[in-house]
Enzyme design. Structure first.
Site, PDB file in Angstrom:
ATOM      1  CG  ASN A  67       4.361  -4.301   2.542  1.00  6.67           C
ATOM      2  OD1 ASN A  67       3.917  -3.439   3.280  1.00  6.67           O
ATOM      3  ND2 ASN A  67       3.623  -4.899   1.616  1.00  6.67           N
TER       4      ASN A  67
ATOM      5  CG  HIS B 274      -1.955  -0.898   1.359  1.00  5.91           C
ATOM      6  ND1 HIS B 274      -1.760  -2.237   1.533  1.00  5.91           N
ATOM      7  CD2 HIS B 274      -3.298  -0.710   1.294  1.00  5.91           C
ATOM      8  CE1 HIS B 274      -2.942  -2.847   1.580  1.00  5.91           C
ATOM      9  NE2 HIS B 274      -3.895  -1.944   1.434  1.00  5.91           N
TER      10      HIS B 274
HETATM   11 MG   LIG Z   1       2.411  -1.935   3.630  1.00  4.55          MG
END
Ligand SMILES: [Mg+2]
Ligand SMILES: [Mg+2]
Lengths: 327, 327
Positions: free
Chosen positions: A141, A110
């Site tokens: 991440n 994201h």
């Molecule tokens: Mg992330």
């Protein structure tokens, strides 16, 4: 003299027509672009709680902008209810697909984090649109980038308005003699760009103090595993260096004279590895659907000698109680 | 129900305010982008005889569009009078510089060719702005790409309006096992992208025949030396394949039903190597400033057993005469 001899349909019709330069260029341009202006889709796209610009060539965003306030960070939204999917507002022709990521070795990272949208399931769901996603190293991440996101959220305890712009970069990383090369992987049938780096531009302020400068920090993080001991300041860059390589002015309406270095007015300290572990345990507790799962998560915490804070102890108790009393 | 609970300053002020979704997203977006909309500079830029979109990150154009008619191809403009220079309308911060190219081994390749602008020195000068330039393989620039440009100009003998959109691409060219990579050089202090490929989208029509379809051809050419015997059709691609990888719809207002394949209604034959040699001799004659130079160019032609056409013989005679009679 402001007049010109640009050939346009108007001057074909009547040779005595003279036009000012800008009008003549407009007319000529309209004629050149008879079949429409080629469009790389650079318009800002509006969502519930973020705005983004999408790169139709790379199939990842150019930038994703958010405003985070403390009240956004609590609420009923749950990422278990969200699904990665194509953005229904984007032409599918230029979209990445879930299939491009699967088996690629890259996670779906994201840019606007789900965790900044606890106040609204709809806002959180929109962060799972693939327009907000880049192929991201799994450890990055879950690790360093995650800590950076947590730090940005934590700024809302000291600044009532935190704005952040996140995005991917493809920077030169390969040298051969004096030559420099950009080299990056593309994945799946849609050749989705795997960025070499990710960036964040953070502004933080308390606008009730209108004369105080705006804290600004810019960071470029390699899209790869990063040591647990790494400091955020190692990845701080001058905003203008980021802007030059990204080809974007990120804060066009914030004069440099009103900016102050974020890391000189705030800690720019990431949470420790242990605190990150506790954060993950918190998420597991939130998502647990059975008492057995709650107990096993808690046993894992104890086995690893992690020290829970009051929030986590409280969460554990409440979750256990609510799941016990359910039919 | 068209109403929403997006938090905006308006809803902070009064909790009874309800907004339709689009208005609420607009308000939220304005708040998120308090310091301006990050701008990657995608607006179309208008010039005397071309329109372009510039890539501020890559420091080369995204696309350059032209309309070519027969009358554009003759006139007093001379490329000897033009100089490569920074586009005065572009923010220097995002511009390439002549210095980036010098010593790089790459030539400064025009997207809108100088030769399409003989009718106006000003129009020709603007094609030398670095916004219209990409680092191009020298042999490709003088050879295959040049032949393609000549073919496009020659279309004006059969079509009264020829539109062409040209630009650079960075395509995946490296495979490792099942993985694919984009790899390209960047040159100079400003890290100017050396494209892996160049493209052209050509439309040709006789609009006085309003019901006839528009001839459309799309071509992708590697940015490297290409054999003299290569055919243009080897580099023809489906327009939509180009559009997908470039991230751009090039002819958004030309419905597919109105298109016909250029290479099925015209030859798509490039000129021969010998004809290209004669073309260069013509250019040298045009630029010659002394009788001695005219004679030496002509001797070179004879030594290489090239057969001049009537145009070239005429040019030779006129040029020799005018230079002989000058004081
Ligand atoms: Mg992330
Ligand atoms: Mg050229």
């Amino acid at each position: 003299d402001g007049q010109t001899k640009i050939q346009t349909k108007e001057t074909y019709l009547s040779e005595v027509v003279t036009l000012d330069l800008e009008t003549a260029k407009q007319l000529k341009g309209t004629d050149i672009l008879k079949y429409g202006t080629p469009d790389r889709g650079s318009d800002a796209r509006l969502y519930y709680n973020h705005v983004l610009c999408y790169d139709q060539a790379k199939k990842i965003p150019v930038w994703v902008a958010e405003l985070i306030t403390k009240s956004d960070l609590t609420g009923p939204a749950n990422r278990q209810h969200s699904k990665f999917k194509m953005d229904p507002t984007l032409d599918e022709f230029f979209s990445s697909h879930n299939k491009d990521f699967l088996g690629s070795g890259w996670s779906r990272g994201h840019m606007a984090p789900a965790g900044n949208n606890k106040f609204s399931q709809q806002a959180m769901d929109e962060t799972f649109y693939l327009t907000n996603i880049v192929p991201q190293d799994i450890s990055n991440n879950a690790g360093f980038w995650n800590k950076l996101e947590i730090y940005v959220r934590d700024l809302t305890n000291r600044f009532s308005e935190v704005r952040v712009i996140s995005g991917p970069l493809t920077l030169p990383t390969v040298k051969e003699g004096s030559k420099q090369f950009v080299n990056y992987e593309v994945i799946g049938n849609n050749s989705v760009t795997v960025p070499t780096h990710l960036f964040k531009v953070v502004t933080a302020e308390n606008p009730q103090q209108p004369d105080s400068p705006i804290a600004v920090g810019a960071f470029i993080v390699p899209n790869q595993p990063i040591q647990g001991s790494a400091q955020l300041t190692q990845y701080q860059v001058k905003l203008e260096d980021l802007e030059k390589t990204a080809g974007v002015y990120f804060l066009p309406r914030l004069p440099p004279s009103k900016r102050v270095d974020l890391c000189s007015v705030d800690s720019c300290q990431l949470i420790s590895q242990e605190a990150l572990e506790l954060y993950f345990i918190g998420r597991k507790l939130e998502n647990a659907k059975t008492v057995e799962r709650v107990d096993s998560v808690w046993k894992d915490l104890e086995r690893r000698h992690l020290i829970p804070d009051d929030y986590l102890i409280d969460l554990y108790k409440k979750k256990r109680e609510s799941l016990s009393t359910e039919p």
